[in-house]
Write a protein that holds these residues in place. Sequence first.
Motif, short mmCIF file in Angstrom:
data_model
loop_
_atom_site.label_atom_id
_atom_site.label_comp_id
_atom_site.label_asym_id
_atom_site.label_seq_id
_atom_site.Cartn_x
_atom_site.Cartn_y
_atom_site.Cartn_z
N TYR A 114 111.00 110.13 9.91
CA TYR A 114 111.90 109.39 9.02
C TYR A 114 111.08 108.45 8.12
O TYR A 114 110.26 107.69 8.61
CB TYR A 114 112.87 108.58 9.88
CG TYR A 114 113.65 107.53 9.14
CD1 TYR A 114 114.61 107.89 8.21
CD2 TYR A 114 113.45 106.16 9.39
CE1 TYR A 114 115.35 106.93 7.53
CE2 TYR A 114 114.19 105.20 8.73
CZ TYR A 114 115.13 105.59 7.81
OH TYR A 114 115.86 104.64 7.15
N GLY B 86 121.97 96.20 7.24
CA GLY B 86 121.69 97.12 8.35
C GLY B 86 120.20 97.28 8.50
O GLY B 86 119.68 98.39 8.51
N LEU C 75 112.12 98.15 9.35
CA LEU C 75 111.16 99.06 8.69
C LEU C 75 111.10 98.81 7.19
O LEU C 75 110.01 98.83 6.59
CB LEU C 75 111.56 100.53 8.96
CG LEU C 75 111.40 101.01 10.40
CD1 LEU C 75 112.00 102.40 10.57
CD2 LEU C 75 109.92 101.02 10.81
N ASP D 72 122.44 92.79 10.56
CA ASP D 72 122.70 94.02 11.33
C ASP D 72 123.75 93.73 12.39
O ASP D 72 123.85 92.60 12.88
CB ASP D 72 121.41 94.52 12.00
CG ASP D 72 121.48 95.99 12.33
OD1 ASP D 72 120.87 96.80 11.62
OD2 ASP D 72 122.19 96.35 13.31
N LEU D 73 124.51 94.75 12.75
CA LEU D 73 125.52 94.62 13.80
C LEU D 73 124.89 94.47 15.17
O LEU D 73 125.45 93.83 16.05
CB LEU D 73 126.38 95.89 13.84
CG LEU D 73 127.70 95.94 13.13
CD1 LEU D 73 128.33 97.30 13.32
CD2 LEU D 73 128.64 94.85 13.62
N SER E 93 125.66 90.53 11.93
CA SER E 93 126.95 90.60 11.24
C SER E 93 127.24 92.03 10.80
O SER E 93 126.34 92.83 10.60
CB SER E 93 126.91 89.69 10.00
OG SER E 93 128.08 89.88 9.23
N ASP E 94 128.52 92.28 10.63
CA ASP E 94 128.95 93.52 9.98
C ASP E 94 128.74 93.37 8.47
O ASP E 94 128.90 92.27 7.91
CB ASP E 94 130.44 93.73 10.29
CG ASP E 94 131.03 94.82 9.42
OD1 ASP E 94 130.61 95.96 9.54
OD2 ASP E 94 131.92 94.49 8.60
N ILE E 95 128.38 94.46 7.81
CA ILE E 95 128.05 94.40 6.39
C ILE E 95 129.24 93.88 5.56
O ILE E 95 129.08 92.97 4.73
CB ILE E 95 127.62 95.79 5.88
CG1 ILE E 95 126.25 96.14 6.46
CG2 ILE E 95 127.59 95.85 4.35
CD1 ILE E 95 125.80 97.56 6.21
N THR F 106 118.93 101.33 3.96
CA THR F 106 118.34 102.63 4.28
C THR F 106 118.94 103.17 5.57
O THR F 106 118.92 102.50 6.60
CB THR F 106 116.80 102.54 4.43
OG1 THR F 106 116.48 101.43 5.28
CG2 THR F 106 116.12 102.35 3.09
C1 LIG Z 1 119.73 104.36 11.47
S1 LIG Z 1 119.58 102.61 11.57
C2 LIG Z 1 118.61 102.25 10.12
C3 LIG Z 1 117.93 100.91 10.25
C4 LIG Z 1 117.03 100.53 9.06
N1 LIG Z 1 117.80 100.29 7.87
C5 LIG Z 1 116.00 101.60 8.83
O1 LIG Z 1 116.02 102.26 7.79
O2 LIG Z 1 115.15 101.77 9.72
C6 LIG Z 1 121.20 102.06 11.08
C7 LIG Z 1 121.36 100.55 11.29
O3 LIG Z 1 122.51 100.14 10.58
C8 LIG Z 1 123.22 99.22 11.38
N2 LIG Z 1 124.62 99.26 10.97
C9 LIG Z 1 125.43 100.35 10.90
N3 LIG Z 1 126.65 100.01 10.46
C10 LIG Z 1 126.61 98.68 10.23
C11 LIG Z 1 127.56 97.73 9.75
N4 LIG Z 1 128.79 98.10 9.43
N5 LIG Z 1 127.17 96.45 9.62
C12 LIG Z 1 125.91 96.06 9.95
N6 LIG Z 1 124.97 96.91 10.41
C13 LIG Z 1 125.31 98.20 10.55
C14 LIG Z 1 122.97 99.69 12.80
O4 LIG Z 1 123.22 98.69 13.74
C15 LIG Z 1 121.53 100.14 12.73
O5 LIG Z 1 120.63 99.10 13.05
#
Ligand SMILES: C[S@@+](CC[C@H](N)C(=O)[O-])C[C@H]1O[C@@H](n2cnc3c(N)ncnc32)[C@H](O)[C@@H]1O
Length: 317
Positions: free
Chosen positions: A141, A167, A172, A188-189, A209-211, A228
């Motif tokens: 990834y 999120g 990263l 991030d949640l 937090s939720d986005i 991402t």
């Molecule tokens: C696949 S990971 C990607 C993390 C990082 N952005 C990266 O590229 O490595 C998805 C992340 O999005 C967060 N996430 C998903 N939906 C979310 C929301 N509604 N609010 C906040 N965070 C969220 C998850 O908790 C997780 O940490």
Amino acid sequence: MGNVLTEMGELDPAIKCYRRAVEIKPDYAEAYSSLGIVLKSKFELDTALYEHLKKAFKIQSDPVNAIIDEKNNLQNNRDLEAARDSLEKAVRIKPTLAEARHLLASINGKTPKSAPKAYVKELFDEYAPKFEQSLVRALEYNAPKELAKIITAKQPIEALGSVLDLGCGTGLAGVELKQFCSNLEGIDLSNAMIEQARSKNVYDRLTQSDILDYLSTAELDFDYFIATDVFIYVGELTNVFHLIKSRNKRKGHLAFSTEHTERESFFLETSGRYSHSLSYIEGLCKKIDCRISHFTKTDLRKEKDGFLVGGLYVVDF
Ligand SMILES: C[S@@+](CC[C@H](N)C(=O)[O-])C[C@H]1O[C@@H](n2cnc3c(N)ncnc32)[C@H](O)[C@@H]1O
């Protein structure tokens, strides 16, 4: 007798008692009703649910993960019928089990607006310690690096300004962008993902937090919003675009990745993640009055024998 046993918390003998009563007197409505109440309360007890799911799925782990693991195992074996059966069972036992409902929708070709927060939080709290090992090393990834290259190429060096990583996960994207930002914040949640991000020491501020909650209530004054591999859990993006456009104090950009689909709109895949089409993002930009300044397709990460196709976008607000 059944009522006394129920009051004593002796649910199994009580169930036996009520069953015997309705066998002897099939029109004994009160016994049916009591039987229903006891069965319901029994399955609402977490331990009872746990035992039942353990039996149903023959798995020795906690119920939510048992369902998800079982569904993934079955799905990886392309046994969608069996996966559907397991999930329907889970939803019957505990109708409030949002995770199972979401995964069931994905198998049934339905697209709810977004993934349940409890499901995402639980998934990533569990996944956090092994996230980078499995995603970056095993699945190659690379979206944070790719997207960082795209946006830094657009700007003179050190000129990204104030950046919010939506999120942010384990951080990263933060690692890639830190040197170009005057301020770098992440939300991030998942607490466990945030703790991993904190240990990298690159964010000026991290918030659990939720986005949508954050975009609706926090003061927004950013040059760049980054997301991402996050919209794969968010699904419907109208509110995200609308809130950035209407609440951010300055003109800014949203740089993000998607799992790409050539279908119209956005779609909940059988993986339980959302894909988005270019035409959907174009439609949103038209509606919200913003503009796509970059779109390319990319190899997002490995899946099965090949790579998943991703979309990399920069939208100017
Ligand atoms: C696949 S990971 C990607 C993390 C990082 N952005 C990266 O590229 O490595 C998805 C992340 O999005 C967060 N996430 C998903 N939906 C979310 C929301 N509604 N609010 C906040 N965070 C969220 C998850 O908790 C997780 O940490």
